[in-house]
Scaffold this active site. Sequence first.
Site, mmCIF file in Angstrom:
data_model
loop_
_atom_site.group_PDB
_atom_site.id
_atom_site.type_symbol
_atom_site.label_atom_id
_atom_site.label_comp_id
_atom_site.label_asym_id
_atom_site.label_seq_id
_atom_site.Cartn_x
_atom_site.Cartn_y
_atom_site.Cartn_z
ATOM 1 N N HIS A 77 0.828 -1.202 0.000
ATOM 2 C CA HIS A 77 0.000 0.000 0.000
ATOM 3 C C HIS A 77 0.866 1.256 0.000
ATOM 4 C CE1 HIS A 77 -3.880 -2.060 1.634
ATOM 5 N NE2 HIS A 77 -3.406 -2.634 0.534
ATOM 6 N N GLU A 79 0.749 3.962 1.805
ATOM 7 C CA GLU A 79 1.194 4.375 3.145
ATOM 8 C C GLU A 79 2.377 3.538 3.598
ATOM 9 O OE1 GLU A 79 -3.429 4.212 3.404
ATOM 10 O OE2 GLU A 79 -1.846 3.303 2.185
ATOM 11 N N CYS A 105 -6.544 1.439 5.238
ATOM 12 C CA CYS A 105 -7.080 0.152 5.683
ATOM 13 C C CYS A 105 -6.598 -0.089 7.115
ATOM 14 C CB CYS A 105 -6.603 -0.971 4.753
ATOM 15 S SG CYS A 105 -4.848 -1.382 4.925
ATOM 16 N N CYS A 108 -2.707 -0.553 7.434
ATOM 17 C CA CYS A 108 -1.985 0.714 7.330
ATOM 18 C C CYS A 108 -2.262 1.603 8.545
ATOM 19 C CB CYS A 108 -2.343 1.434 6.035
ATOM 20 S SG CYS A 108 -1.658 0.613 4.579
#
Length: 150
Positions: A77, A79, A105, A108
């Site tokens: 991801h 992040e 999410c 993260c």
Amino acid sequence: MRLSWDEYFIEMLDIIKKRSTCLRRQVAAIIVKDKRIVATGYNGAPSGIAHCGDIGCLREQLGVPSGEKHELCRAIHAEQNAIIQAAVHGVSIAEATIYITHSPCALCAKMLINANIKRIVYTSDYPDQYAMSLLEEAGIQICDSRCSEQ
């Protein structure tokens, strides 16, 4: 009219997400400390392994809905990539703000909590209410792009 700092960094997300290799959703993140960019990230396969654009999307092939079974995705991801980028280059992100194209999410969110991020600004919702509850419990300021700071 001059852009606010939030508007300035939010506009940069559109450029960064163009590096994404995800076939489903392009996501970007910028970590900012003292009004300076300290790391960026976008979602895509880890360095040195094939991108979904080259081999296809396993989640798409299996019909996995958005927000479920993250472990079946090749991509890291945005992040996560931004946090990793800061770590690789020895840059502290404690007390920083992260700008993201989508709310995080749960995975993260937990990483952002432990990275001591103080503020999250996002432009679109991601379907993970549990993540938002974790961030609220941790006392992180969460702001969609409509609540801009000057």
